[in-house]
Design a protein around this motif. Structure first.
Motif, PDB file in Angstrom:
ATOM      1  N   MET A 258      70.671  51.628  50.866  1.00 16.36           N
ATOM      2  CA  MET A 258      71.343  51.319  52.145  1.00 16.36           C
ATOM      3  C   MET A 258      70.247  51.095  53.255  1.00 16.36           C
ATOM      4  N   ILE A 259      69.312  51.731  53.343  1.00 12.66           N
ATOM      5  CA  ILE A 259      68.141  51.402  54.412  1.00 12.66           C
ATOM      6  C   ILE A 259      67.562  50.321  54.018  1.00 12.66           C
ATOM      7  N   LYS A 260      67.194  50.148  52.702  1.00 11.40           N
ATOM      8  CA  LYS A 260      66.462  48.965  52.231  1.00 11.40           C
ATOM      9  C   LYS A 260      67.073  47.589  52.502  1.00 11.40           C
ATOM     10  N   TYR A 261      68.285  47.717  52.289  1.00  8.95           N
ATOM     11  CA  TYR A 261      69.262  46.547  52.446  1.00  8.95           C
ATOM     12  C   TYR A 261      69.388  46.325  53.729  1.00  8.95           C
ATOM     13  N   LEU A 262      69.458  47.206  54.794  1.00 17.46           N
ATOM     14  CA  LEU A 262      69.631  46.840  56.223  1.00 17.46           C
ATOM     15  C   LEU A 262      68.566  46.191  56.701  1.00 17.46           C
ATOM     16  N   VAL A 263      67.216  46.929  56.278  1.00 11.34           N
ATOM     17  CA  VAL A 263      65.925  46.520  56.948  1.00 11.34           C
ATOM     18  C   VAL A 263      65.730  44.898  56.389  1.00 11.34           C
ATOM     19  N   SER A 264      65.881  44.872  54.952  1.00 11.06           N
ATOM     20  CA  SER A 264      65.742  43.514  54.495  1.00 11.06           C
ATOM     21  C   SER A 264      66.760  42.454  55.249  1.00 11.06           C
ATOM     22  N   ASP A 265      68.086  42.886  55.597  1.00  9.13           N
ATOM     23  CA  ASP A 265      68.987  41.858  56.065  1.00  9.13           C
ATOM     24  C   ASP A 265      68.486  41.552  57.446  1.00  9.13           C
ATOM     25  N   GLN A 290      58.484  45.559  56.704  1.00 13.79           N
ATOM     26  CA  GLN A 290      58.075  44.697  55.191  1.00 13.79           C
ATOM     27  C   GLN A 290      57.904  45.714  54.178  1.00 13.79           C
ATOM     28  N   SER A 291      57.058  46.812  54.812  1.00 10.63           N
ATOM     29  CA  SER A 291      56.917  47.671  53.830  1.00 10.63           C
ATOM     30  C   SER A 291      57.915  48.525  53.374  1.00 10.63           C
ATOM     31  N   VAL A 292      58.993  48.863  54.237  1.00 12.64           N
ATOM     32  CA  VAL A 292      60.105  49.592  53.906  1.00 12.64           C
ATOM     33  C   VAL A 292      60.673  49.029  52.971  1.00 12.64           C
ATOM     34  N   ARG A 293      60.945  47.600  53.138  1.00 15.66           N
ATOM     35  CA  ARG A 293      61.736  46.618  52.328  1.00 15.66           C
ATOM     36  C   ARG A 293      61.108  46.762  51.001  1.00 15.66           C
ATOM     37  N   ASP A 294      59.764  46.884  50.874  1.00 12.66           N
ATOM     38  CA  ASP A 294      59.004  46.268  49.437  1.00 12.66           C
ATOM     39  C   ASP A 294      58.378  47.363  48.818  1.00 12.66           C
ATOM     40  N   ARG A 295      58.305  48.529  49.352  1.00 13.87           N
ATOM     41  CA  ARG A 295      57.740  49.705  48.830  1.00 13.87           C
ATOM     42  C   ARG A 295      59.038  50.958  48.546  1.00 13.87           C
ATOM     43  N   SER A 296      58.419  51.651  47.509  1.00  9.74           N
ATOM     44  CA  SER A 296      59.594  52.783  47.125  1.00  9.74           C
ATOM     45  C   SER A 296      59.234  54.103  48.400  1.00  9.74           C
ATOM     46  N   PHE A 297      60.356  54.733  48.410  1.00 11.80           N
ATOM     47  CA  PHE A 297      60.251  55.980  49.277  1.00 11.80           C
ATOM     48  C   PHE A 297      59.831  57.126  48.556  1.00 11.80           C
ATOM     49  N   GLU A 298      59.460  58.089  49.253  1.00 10.47           N
ATOM     50  CA  GLU A 298      59.000  59.604  48.584  1.00 10.47           C
ATOM     51  C   GLU A 298      60.067  60.659  48.883  1.00 10.47           C
ATOM     52  N   ARG A 299      60.216  61.397  47.745  1.00  8.82           N
ATOM     53  CA  ARG A 299      61.277  62.552  47.875  1.00  8.82           C
ATOM     54  C   ARG A 299      60.508  63.791  47.954  1.00  8.82           C
ATOM     55  N   ILE A 300      60.706  64.851  48.569  1.00 10.28           N
ATOM     56  CA  ILE A 300      60.108  66.125  48.211  1.00 10.28           C
ATOM     57  C   ILE A 300      61.301  67.258  48.905  1.00 10.28           C
ATOM     58  N   THR A 301      61.143  68.555  48.130  1.00 14.97           N
ATOM     59  CA  THR A 301      62.014  69.656  48.694  1.00 14.97           C
ATOM     60  C   THR A 301      61.532  70.110  49.932  1.00 14.97           C
ATOM     61  N   TYR A 302      62.528  70.831  50.443  1.00 11.89           N
ATOM     62  CA  TYR A 302      62.227  71.366  51.625  1.00 11.89           C
ATOM     63  C   TYR A 302      61.040  72.577  51.655  1.00 11.89           C
ATOM     64  N   THR A 303      61.142  73.214  50.470  1.00  9.36           N
ATOM     65  CA  THR A 303      60.151  74.252  50.064  1.00  9.36           C
ATOM     66  C   THR A 303      58.679  73.560  49.890  1.00  9.36           C
ATOM     67  N   GLU A 304      58.648  72.540  49.189  1.00 16.02           N
ATOM     68  CA  GLU A 304      57.332  71.726  49.042  1.00 16.02           C
ATOM     69  C   GLU A 304      56.890  71.264  50.398  1.00 16.02           C
TER      70      GLU A 304
END
Ligand code: 4AD
Ligand code: MG
Length: 455
Positions: A258-265, A290-304
């Motif tokens: 959704m975030i990528k879609y909205l930024v790209s729109d 542009q970088s939010v649209r084109d690059r993948s996001f990161e994921r991390i646990t709270y503990t990490e």
């Protein structure tokens, strides 16, 4: 002759011919033989230049007396502009002033402060900056519906007045009726029980997801928290999808998509307004989007995330400790300095999260997620919901909540319970992210914050 929007004239590739235009005067220059009037109708950032000859009928009353801020209607021929910058200008054949503007029209000069503009909220949409903000706001609302409708989600209207506190934080506005100065209570209470303005449509959304499978809500929500920050408002809009037969993983995927879609729109459909923000509000905006649209996001646990922050060597105002909420400075470190991209933090300690989140097998954490973005921090908060009756009932006790009030919600777990998940996107936080505007008040038409409910 039908009225034309200035945006359509300026973007026209072929000769637009004769037009009628309505709008407001931005600036005007009079010379002996003619006047140049810059007219804006709010349809785009740019003004159209109008040339009005002194030989026009009513020139004195309708052109010479026009002041900045006055409204007018004019007809004329669109001709190729001699000046730089735009393709077309209008050679007027008639100009009629509709409403004069008094001398003290507050938007005379450029470069007013945001604080000053907030004090004239009824006029600020006529400025370049706020016109752009509210055009983007409109477009993003449309794109949100489009995103969910394209994916088969049904739009559910959840109530504004509610008797249950979704977040269990007690930061609610009470709805009362009055008899003169006296507030009706007890037996006399309008709904025969205490009622509040909703903080979230989630609980009601869950009941519809457990019937229509994929739903979303999009409406105003209210929080009586006494937060004086640039990211909190007392009245804001939230988008809340709820998905049945879905776990935390699916929930995080949808939020990122959704975030990528909205930024790209926004990049595609609001290019002129974003270019303006990039020049005058936030020089890094376009590159970031542009970088939010084109690059993948990161994921991390709270503990990490806690380990990463503790090992960062960075001095924070608030120390990082397992079991405490991440502060905005921590969230910003992760997205701005460490990962340099949007980051989803998931599996938070259960003690700092609401009763409805699903307990993980470790017994310590819940299937919660926050999507953080550079410059803002949390923009989305969501979770997989606790679908198991016995654990949900135990949660009410742990959180010291009265299960009776939520019996309708608990019932979903008695009759065909399913795994389900959802999230809330703060619509104004999205707008701050897309426009680079730093204060939430400046992306809201009529902001409400502690101590302030003007207009
Ligand atoms: O994290 P929150 O409190 O989550 C919920 O309300 C869940 N019931 C959502 C759900 O799972 N359906 O709020 C969700 C988002 C936040 O991430 C933030 O973007 C925004 O709403 N938000 C606010 N925006 C402006 N002013 C405030 N006071 C806000 N509080 C939350
Ligand atoms: Mg949250």
């Amino acid at each position: 002759m039908p009225n034309s929007r200035i945006v359509d004239i300026l973007k026209s590739e072929s000769e637009p011919g004769d037009v009628t235009v309505n709008g407001w005067v931005r600036t005007k220059r009079d010379s002996k033989a003619f006047s140049f009037i810059e007219v804006n109708d709010g349809s785009c950032l740019a003004n159209i230049q109008v040339i009005a000859d002194a030989t026009l009928a009513g020139y004195e009353e309708n052109v010479v007396s026009l002041k900045t801020g006055a409204s007018l209607t004019l007809t004329g021929k669109v001709v190729r502009s001699q000046g730089k910058g735009q393709l077309w200008e209008i050679q007027a054949t008639s100009v009629e002033m509709l409403g004069a503007a008094e001398e003290d029209y507050p938007l005379q000069k450029k470069g007013h402060s945001m604080e000053f503009m907030r004090s004239i909220a009824h006029l600020r949409p006529r400025s370049n900056l706020f016109g752009a903000v509210f055009r983007v706001r409109s477009r993003m609302a449309y794109a949100i519906h489009q995103f969910f409708q394209e994916r088969g989600f049904y739009y559910v209207h959840t109530p504004v007045i509610t008797s249950s506190d979704c977040e269990g934080a007690g930061e609610m506005f009470r709805v009362v009726t009055m008899d003169g100065e006296e507030i009706k209570t007890g037996e006399e209470e309008f709904f025969h029980k205490p009622a509040y303005l909703t903080v979230s449509g989630q609980l009601e959304g869950e009941t519809f997801a457990c019937a229509l499978s994929n739903i979303y809500t999009f409406g105003p929500t209210f929080r009586a928290e006494n937060s004086h920050t640039s990211r909190h408002a007392s009245e804001f809009w939230m988008v809340e999808p709820e998905i049945a037969f879905c776990d935390l993983e699916g929930d995080m995927n949808l939020a990122e998509e959704m975030i990528k879609y909205l930024v790209s729109d926004a990049l595609e459909t609001c290019a002129d307004d974003l270019a303006f923000f990039n020049q005058f509000v936030d020089k890094g905006l376009l590159e970031r989007l542009q970088s939010v649209r084109d690059r993948s996001f990161e994921r991390i646990t709270y503990t990490e995330a806690v380990e990463l922050l503790q090992g960062s060597g960075k001095k924070f105002e608030y120390p990082v400790e397992y079991g405490h909420n991440l502060q905005s400075e921590h969230e910003r470190y992760l997205t701005e300095e460490h990962f340099k991209c949007p980051t989803t933090v998931y599996n938070y300690p259960k003690a700092i999260k609401p009763f409805y989140m699903r307990k993980n097998d470790d017994g310590k954490t819940v299937a919660a997620m926050d999507l953080l973005v550079p410059g803002i921090g949390e923009i989305v908060g969501g979770s997989q919901r606790e679908e198991r009756l016995d654990i949900l009932e135990a949660n009410f006790k742990e959180h010291d909540l009265d299960e009776e009030t939520y019996s309708w919600y608990v019932d979903l777990r008695r009759y065909g319970t399913v795994p389900h998940a959802g999230f809330g996107l703060g619509f104004e936080r999205l707008l701050m992210f897309v426009t680079g505007v730093a204060n939430i008040r400046d992306v809201i038409p009529f902001p409400r914050t502690p101590g302030s409910a003007e207009f």
